[in-house]
Write an enzyme that holds these catalytic residues in place. Structure first.
Site, PDB file in Angstrom:
ATOM      1  N   LYS A   8       0.860  -1.181   0.000  1.00  0.00           N
ATOM      2  CA  LYS A   8       0.000   0.000   0.000  1.00  0.00           C
ATOM      3  C   LYS A   8       0.895   1.229   0.000  1.00  0.00           C
ATOM      4  O   LYS A   8       2.078   1.174   0.362  1.00  0.00           O
ATOM      5  CB  LYS A   8      -0.936   0.020   1.218  1.00  0.00           C
ATOM      6  N   ASP A 146      -1.841  -1.262  10.827  1.00  0.00           N
ATOM      7  CA  ASP A 146      -2.394  -1.189   9.474  1.00  0.00           C
ATOM      8  C   ASP A 146      -2.725  -2.558   8.881  1.00  0.00           C
ATOM      9  O   ASP A 146      -3.148  -2.649   7.726  1.00  0.00           O
ATOM     10  CB  ASP A 146      -1.474  -0.407   8.530  1.00  0.00           C
TER      11      ASP A 146
END
Length: 283
Positions: A8, A146
């Site tokens: 990401k 995350d």
């Protein structure tokens, strides 16, 4: 079963306040990027004798690593922590996990977190555990801030410590990207030491819905000034991406990787980045 955990990037990153528990509240957008590891999980009845140094054998699993060298003990690997999370509640057979690392570590790309989340999803599917996404997100949250993002793996506005998600309508399909990770380690502790938390002048959720051509002046990563001072090469890479024609370029997370997004396919001379990891692709 084989899957390909993706990285990401952070589109904007604002550190808004320091919490009483020592963590920081932040605002960012997590956006999936097609730079991928590979995980293969198979069942294995018993350990197999071998002198392969990349093969670690425990009573209930075998871990084989390939690609980028992972400098940590197997039990500290987030893939194994994900396995342990499942095994504490479910009686699953011994497994062999093959992990091919292609996402650089310590780069602000969430590679380890993605590996953990995809491992949870794979084990759930392989053994018919019946866990829904909410349950998987809760499990992932115990592995890293995350990690839960990679369960649904769609663009989100993240707040809190990066663990509170709200879907965000952004689509970079058709855009090109260049990702560069120099041979530099950025300490998260050092990164936060350079930060004075503050609310942004313009809300990230407002900026992110504007055209990417406006992001260069409006979309910030609060870590950049301090990190560029500590590691000028990272700032130099960002400037080179703009010189190549990037519409927007930024450090991802607290570094050390930098990405640029391009309307048109860029011509990339990797020599200008020296011995840095460099990956180009398209969404």
């Amino acid at each position: 079963m084989i899957t390909h955990p993706n990285a990401k990037i952070n589109l904007g990153l604002y550190i808004t306040e320091r919490r009483n528990d020592g963590y920081h509240n932040l605002e960012t957008v997590f956006y999936p990027i097609p730079v991928k590891d590979l995980i293969e999980i198979t069942t294995e009845e018993s350990p197999v004798e071998t002198d392969n140094r990349s093969l670690f054998q425990a009573p209930d699993y075998t871990l084989q690593t390939e690609g980028i060298v992972i400098d940590s003990e197997p039990e500290k690997n987030l893939v194994i922590k994900a396995l342990r999370n499942i095994k504490q509640d479910f009686d699953i057979p011994r497994v062999k996990i093959r992990l091919e690392k292609n996402i650089p570590s310590g780069a602000g790309l969430g590679g380890g977190s993605s590996d953990a989340a995809f491992t949870l999803k794979m084990l759930n599917e392989m053994f018919g555990l019946g866990l829904d996404d909410d349950n998987l997100e809760q499990r992932a949250s115990t592995l890293g801030a995350d990690c839960p993002f990679f369960i649904r793996n769609t663009p989100v506005f993240a707040s809190g410590i990066g663990n509170i998600f709200k879907p965000v309508d952004i689509d970079l399909k058709g855009w090109y990207f260049v990702l560069v990770k120099p041979d530099v380690f950025v300490s998260t502790k050092d990164a936060y030491a350079q930060i004075t938390p503050q609310k942004p002048d313009i809300c990230l959720s407002d900026v992110i819905h504007q055209q990417p051509e406006k992001w260069k002046t409006l979309l910030k990563n609060d870590f950049e000034p301090g990190i560029f001072g500590l590691h000028p090469i990272i700032g130099d890479i960002k400037q080179r991406l703009y010189e190549m024609g990037a519409t927007y370029a930024s450090m991802s997370g607290s570094g050390s990787s930098v990405f640029g997004i391009f309307r048109e396919k860029p011509t990339v001379d990797t020599n200008i980045f020296g011995n840095a990891f460099c990956h180009t692709g398209q969404w």
